[in-house]
Design an enzyme around this catalytic site. Structure first.
Site, PDB file in Angstrom:
ATOM      1  N   ILE A  70       0.845  -1.200   0.000  1.00 50.57           N
ATOM      2  CA  ILE A  70       0.000   0.000   0.000  1.00 50.57           C
ATOM      3  C   ILE A  70       0.883   1.254   0.000  1.00 50.57           C
ATOM      4  O   ILE A  70       0.417   2.345   0.291  1.00 50.57           O
ATOM      5  CB  ILE A  70      -0.996   0.013   1.179  1.00 50.57           C
ATOM      6  CG1 ILE A  70      -0.319  -0.327   2.511  1.00 50.57           C
ATOM      7  CG2 ILE A  70      -2.125  -0.988   0.933  1.00 50.57           C
ATOM      8  CD1 ILE A  70       0.140   0.831   3.293  1.00 50.57           C
ATOM      9  N   ARG A 115       3.934   2.493  -2.646  1.00 56.24           N
ATOM     10  CA  ARG A 115       3.938   2.991  -4.015  1.00 56.24           C
ATOM     11  C   ARG A 115       4.254   1.823  -4.943  1.00 56.24           C
ATOM     12  O   ARG A 115       5.019   0.919  -4.593  1.00 56.24           O
ATOM     13  CB  ARG A 115       4.973   4.109  -4.208  1.00 56.24           C
ATOM     14  CG  ARG A 115       4.550   5.439  -3.630  1.00 56.24           C
ATOM     15  CD  ARG A 115       3.443   6.077  -4.455  1.00 56.24           C
ATOM     16  NE  ARG A 115       2.968   7.327  -3.864  1.00 56.24           N
ATOM     17  CZ  ARG A 115       1.916   7.432  -3.056  1.00 56.24           C
ATOM     18  NH1 ARG A 115       1.244   6.346  -2.735  1.00 56.24           N
ATOM     19  NH2 ARG A 115       1.551   8.597  -2.579  1.00 56.24           N
ATOM     20  N   GLU A 143      -0.033   3.893 -13.338  1.00 53.72           N
ATOM     21  CA  GLU A 143      -1.474   3.785 -13.131  1.00 53.72           C
ATOM     22  C   GLU A 143      -2.243   4.670 -14.110  1.00 53.72           C
ATOM     23  O   GLU A 143      -1.771   5.739 -14.461  1.00 53.72           O
ATOM     24  CB  GLU A 143      -1.824   4.181 -11.692  1.00 53.72           C
ATOM     25  CG  GLU A 143      -1.158   3.284 -10.656  1.00 53.72           C
ATOM     26  CD  GLU A 143      -1.482   3.684  -9.217  1.00 53.72           C
ATOM     27  OE1 GLU A 143      -2.185   4.708  -9.024  1.00 53.72           O
ATOM     28  OE2 GLU A 143      -1.044   2.985  -8.301  1.00 53.72           O
ATOM     29  N   HIS A 157      -6.059   1.499  -6.328  1.00 47.97           N
ATOM     30  CA  HIS A 157      -5.517   2.605  -5.536  1.00 47.97           C
ATOM     31  C   HIS A 157      -6.607   3.278  -4.695  1.00 47.97           C
ATOM     32  O   HIS A 157      -6.902   4.460  -4.848  1.00 47.97           O
ATOM     33  CB  HIS A 157      -4.835   3.635  -6.443  1.00 47.97           C
ATOM     34  CG  HIS A 157      -3.803   4.448  -5.719  1.00 47.97           C
ATOM     35  ND1 HIS A 157      -2.656   4.922  -6.321  1.00 47.97           N
ATOM     36  CD2 HIS A 157      -3.732   4.882  -4.428  1.00 47.97           C
ATOM     37  CE1 HIS A 157      -1.938   5.619  -5.445  1.00 47.97           C
ATOM     38  NE2 HIS A 157      -2.585   5.607  -4.289  1.00 47.97           N
ATOM     39  N   GLY A 178      -6.606   3.117  -1.174  1.00 48.45           N
ATOM     40  CA  GLY A 178      -6.156   3.044   0.215  1.00 48.45           C
ATOM     41  C   GLY A 178      -6.855   3.997   1.166  1.00 48.45           C
ATOM     42  O   GLY A 178      -7.221   3.623   2.277  1.00 48.45           O
TER      43      GLY A 178
END
Length: 318
Positions: free
Chosen positions: A234, A236, A265, A284, A286
């Site tokens: 979580i 990069r 991404e 992504h 988080g």
């Protein structure tokens, strides 16, 4: 009137706080980044910009915006920003630490459990109508309770993740640039990177991206892990050599991986992770709870208002 550019569509009530005293231009897309050309054109007369991780803040951008005073990045990380160039141009950079710590740690813990217990694979089988009945080892995963968990990067998110392990009677190891009092208070042990890999049943990457941590998890790292181990990221995407991780999963060198971040991404259907069993892949998310994202946006807006009104930024990146 000073101009503020917001590079993604955010909560209109939060934008309204800025519109009372400033001209505000908003890229009204939820998922698509503002194209680079549009970004440079829109910000050339801006005094402040509220940016996303997908927005590159470099010398070209900064030289193109001579009136710019602040870039408020909607993230804890700031690897999209050339800090040296920002310093040369006397532009304040802010981020959003602390407000997303618990939410991100919560997702990391969820990912660990999902990967360990094959939740996505089991759900996929069921939803496809392929479940043929109960059997002793059908979708048998691994327990988390009582296992050794290694945390790479014991910052605030790593520490919040470690706190959640206390109810699971975990043996906690961590690797960090320096000793963490918060981790030590939880009974965690500071170890070398090699020992972390060798001894852990679950390895969490929660470190910031630096030259030292980029591609840290490569073929050599995965070869040192247990074959029963799971890798969770979580931090990069660029912490990982993605082809090496894909090979480790395909060959059975590690048991599973759960990722919320990727080097480039968004990823597409041709990405090497797509279609692999034993991989939990998330887009992504988080910090993606409504309350946390609103808190992040409000912090960005408050930083902007402070700087443009001659005050001190609340969360400057130094």
């Amino acid at each position: 009137m000073k101009k503020i550019v917001i590079t993604r569509n955010i909560n209109p009530d939060i934008i309204a706080k800025l519109r009372k005293d400033f001209e505000v231009a908003v890229w009204e897309e939820d998922q698509k980044p503002m194209p680079r050309g549009k970004f440079l054109e829109e910000t050339k007369d801006a005094h402040a910009v509220l940016t996303m991780l997908s927005d590159k803040i470099d010398e070209e951008f900064l030289a193109n915006a001579p009136d710019l005073k602040i870039v408020a990045n909607l993230a804890v990380g700031f690897d999209n920003i050339d800090l040296e160039a920002a310093h040369r141009h006397e532009v304040v950079i802010t981020n959003t630490p602390d407000v997303l710590t618990e939410t991100t740690a919560e997702l990391a813990f969820t990912m660990m459990l999902v990967s360990a217990r094959k939740v996505l694979e089991a759900n996929k089988e069921l939803m496809a109508g392929e479940w043929s009945g109960w059997s002793p080892y059908h979708m048998a995963g691994t327990d988390v309770f009582g296992k050794t968990v290694g945390i790479f990067g014991m910052g605030s998110i790593g520490a919040a993740f470690a706190r959640r392990l206390s109810g699971f009677k975990s043996n906690i190891l961590y690797h960090n640039r320096s000793e963490s009092e918060a981790a030590n208070a939880l009974g965690a042990k500071l170890v070398s990177f090699e020992e972390l890999l060798r001894e852990s049943d679950f390895v969490l990457c929660a470190a910031p991206l630096t030259e030292e941590t980029k591609h840290k998890f490569d073929r050599e790292a995965f070869e040192q892990m247990k074959e029963s181990a799971h890798f969770i990221n979580i931090g990069r995407g660029a912490h990982v050599v993605e082809d090496d991780l894909a090979e480790a999963i395909k060959s059975g060198k590690i048991a599973g991986a759960a990722l919320d971040v990727f080097e480039n991404e968004p990823i597409g259907a041709d990405h090497p992770f797509i279609g692999l069993d034993n991989m939990t892949l998330l887009p992504h998310i988080g910090s993606a709870s409504v309350a946390t994202r609103n808190n992040m946006m409000n912090l960005c807006v408050n930083n902007i208002m402070e700087v443009l009104n001659g005050g001190t930024p609340i969360t400057p990146v130094k």
